[in-house]
Design an enzyme around this catalytic site. Structure first.
Site, PDB file in Angstrom:
ATOM      1  N   CYS A  61      28.415 -11.724  38.725  1.00 18.61           N
ATOM      2  CA  CYS A  61      29.614 -12.038  38.644  1.00 18.61           C
ATOM      3  C   CYS A  61      29.978 -13.540  38.313  1.00 18.61           C
ATOM      4  O   CYS A  61      29.210 -14.261  38.830  1.00 18.61           O
ATOM      5  CB  CYS A  61      30.306 -11.740  40.050  1.00 18.61           C
TER       6      CYS A  61
ATOM      7  N   LEU B   4      41.606 -11.296  48.896  1.00 23.74           N
ATOM      8  CA  LEU B   4      42.419 -12.563  49.304  1.00 23.74           C
ATOM      9  C   LEU B   4      41.676 -13.551  50.117  1.00 23.74           C
ATOM     10  O   LEU B   4      41.582 -14.662  49.688  1.00 23.74           O
ATOM     11  CB  LEU B   4      43.667 -12.534  50.142  1.00 23.74           C
TER      12      LEU B   4
ATOM     13  N   CYS C  88      30.802   3.063  45.545  1.00 19.76           N
ATOM     14  CA  CYS C  88      30.959   1.616  45.239  1.00 19.76           C
ATOM     15  C   CYS C  88      30.185   1.386  43.896  1.00 19.76           C
ATOM     16  O   CYS C  88      29.122   1.530  43.802  1.00 19.76           O
ATOM     17  CB  CYS C  88      30.647   0.931  46.420  1.00 19.76           C
TER      18      CYS C  88
ATOM     19  N   GLU D  61      23.721  -2.756  41.091  1.00 17.23           N
ATOM     20  CA  GLU D  61      23.440  -1.682  41.964  1.00 17.23           C
ATOM     21  C   GLU D  61      24.799  -0.694  42.395  1.00 17.23           C
ATOM     22  O   GLU D  61      26.137  -1.525  42.219  1.00 17.23           O
ATOM     23  CB  GLU D  61      23.388  -2.751  43.356  1.00 17.23           C
TER      24      GLU D  61
ATOM     25  N   CYS E 134      30.196  -4.743  51.615  1.00 20.48           N
ATOM     26  CA  CYS E 134      30.730  -5.915  50.914  1.00 20.48           C
ATOM     27  C   CYS E 134      30.257  -7.296  50.864  1.00 20.48           C
ATOM     28  O   CYS E 134      29.873  -7.816  51.822  1.00 20.48           O
ATOM     29  CB  CYS E 134      32.171  -5.843  51.511  1.00 20.48           C
TER      30      CYS E 134
ATOM     31  N   CYS F 177      32.434 -17.052  44.393  1.00 19.88           N
ATOM     32  CA  CYS F 177      32.887 -16.987  45.687  1.00 19.88           C
ATOM     33  C   CYS F 177      31.587 -17.478  46.577  1.00 19.88           C
ATOM     34  O   CYS F 177      30.509 -16.594  46.477  1.00 19.88           O
ATOM     35  CB  CYS F 177      33.551 -15.749  46.233  1.00 19.88           C
TER      36      CYS F 177
ATOM     37  N   CYS G 254      29.778 -14.818  49.063  1.00 25.38           N
ATOM     38  CA  CYS G 254      29.531 -13.643  48.412  1.00 25.38           C
ATOM     39  C   CYS G 254      28.049 -13.633  47.545  1.00 25.38           C
ATOM     40  O   CYS G 254      28.077 -14.258  46.875  1.00 25.38           O
ATOM     41  CB  CYS G 254      30.465 -12.932  47.286  1.00 25.38           C
TER      42      CYS G 254
END
Length: 386
Positions: A142, A255, A135, A122, A376, A146, A149
């Site tokens: 991925c 971070l 973006c 996307e 995000c 995480c 996410c």
């Protein structure tokens, strides 16, 4: 510095079972070679190999990078007999839009793309009054795992090629240039590698893409390196390598926690390179490029939003000097019923105030597109009509 009791804190393990890091993509076939994969010299060689004159490469580059088209019907300066054959050879279809979602009156557009092998990614195009931002995705899925996410929970399917990334960019340029986004014709100003994937885990394609983005038209898209942001969860060797490329893009370090104890759960790559190692690499990037680094920090209720963590982050950043860094707290885009929820507004305000109290420039990140799962951490490539 007071640390809250464990009872007042939420941990990732309270709800989620960790999934393993996945640094290498699954083995899949490579996408067809595309004009955007080639250097200027390689484009000339490919055109000659196809039986055309060398100057045809410049004509094709002008169409692709200046007029944002690969449609032979629009290449009227090429001989009619050559157009279709050249287009088929040089511009194989690598991505196709399968669903488009809009928000903010059509000025935020999320596109679901199917790749040549039906992998899905996307991209999100956002138009603001004074700028436009894309973006872009660099991987299908991925491998960084995480837990907060959506993309990280997919696992890694594969890396995207340079041309697959650039095709997302060209589509955005074209939509803006042709006035398809409300507000009239415009140009793409900013690009962020914050879509699906960990950009620095696909280093070669990312650097080739950046070089094409900043190359003057018609050899590239003529963007300013200063308006390109490359994000990372902290792949330290790649961060240091990026510093030496001689291209002053903005580096953004995701971070999300200043202490190794929590960050190793939130960002599992921290078990390989610690908070201090990641921040040291970020400072090194500033030292080499002179470009201020962004620290991205998703604020998660009762998990990483404590005042003492803001103080710790401020102290760690200041320990490496002043004026080299900017912090972007990001209100987490929540999932109903999950422990992953945004911090309360007063807690967010306190976190920001503490960072600013340490003299750290701090700006809350815009969460535009959250209502279409385009903000995000929300990209999951699930919306599919096919």
């Amino acid at each position: 510095m007071s640390v809250p009791s464990p009872a007042s804190q939420v941990r990732p393990g309270d709800e989620t079972t960790p999934i393993p890091l996945q640094m290498a993509p699954r083995r899949r076939g490579k996408p067809p070679r595309h004009f955007a994969d080639l250097t200027a010299a390689e484009r000339v060689a490919s055109v000659v190999e196809a039986g055309e004159k060398p100057f045809r490469a410049k004509q094709l580059a002008t169409h692709y990078f200046t007029h944002f088209t690969s449609d032979p019907a629009e290449m009227t300066d090429l001989p009619a007999a050559s157009r279709t054959a050249l287009a088929e050879t040089m511009f194989p279809q690598l991505i196709r839009p399968t669903k488009v979602m809009e928000a903010d009156g059509g000025t935020t557009v999320k596109t679901l793309w199917h790749l040549f092998d039906d992998a899905k990614v996307e991209s999100v195009l956002m138009r603001y009054p004074q700028r436009t931002t894309l973006c872009v995705s660099s991987q299908a899925g991925c491998g960084m795992a995480c837990p907060f996410c959506a993309t990280g929970q997919l696992g890694l399917t594969r890396n995207l090629s340079t041309a697959e990334i650039l095709e997302q960019v060209r589509a955005a340029f074209r939509a803006l240039d042709r006035g398809e986004i409300p507000g009239g014709p415009a140009r793409l100003n900013n690009l962020v590698f914050m879509g699906m994937g960990e950009p620095l885990a696909n280093y070669k394609a990312i650097i080739e893409t950046v070089r094409t983005l900043v190359a003057p038209q018609p050899d590239g898209l003529g963007m300013s390196a200063r308006n390109i942001t490359v994000s990372t969860v902290g792949l330290v060797p790649a961060m240091r390598k990026l510093a030496d490329e001689g291209i002053p893009v903005t580096l953004a370090l995701s971070l999300h926690a200043p202490d190794d104890d929590l960050r190793s759960e939130l960002v599992p790559i921290n078990t390989r390179w610690s908070v201090d190692e990641a921040i040291d690499a970020a400072r090194h990037y500033y030292d080499v490029t002179g470009r201020r680094v962004s620290i991205e920090y998703a604020l998660i209720k009762d998990m990483n939003d404590h005042g003492w963590r803001a103080d710790l982050l401020g102290k760690k950043l200041n320990a490496r000097g002043r004026g080299w860094v900017h912090v972007n707290p990001i209100p987490l885009n929540p999932t109903p019923g999950s422990i992953w929820t945004a911090s309360d507004r007063e807690v967010e305000d306190e976190f920001v105030a503490r960072l600013r109290g340490h003299g750290i420039p701090t700006t809350i990140r815009d969460t535009r597109g959250s209502d279409i799962d385009g903000a995000c951490g929300q990209l999951a490539a699930e919306e599919d009509d096919e």
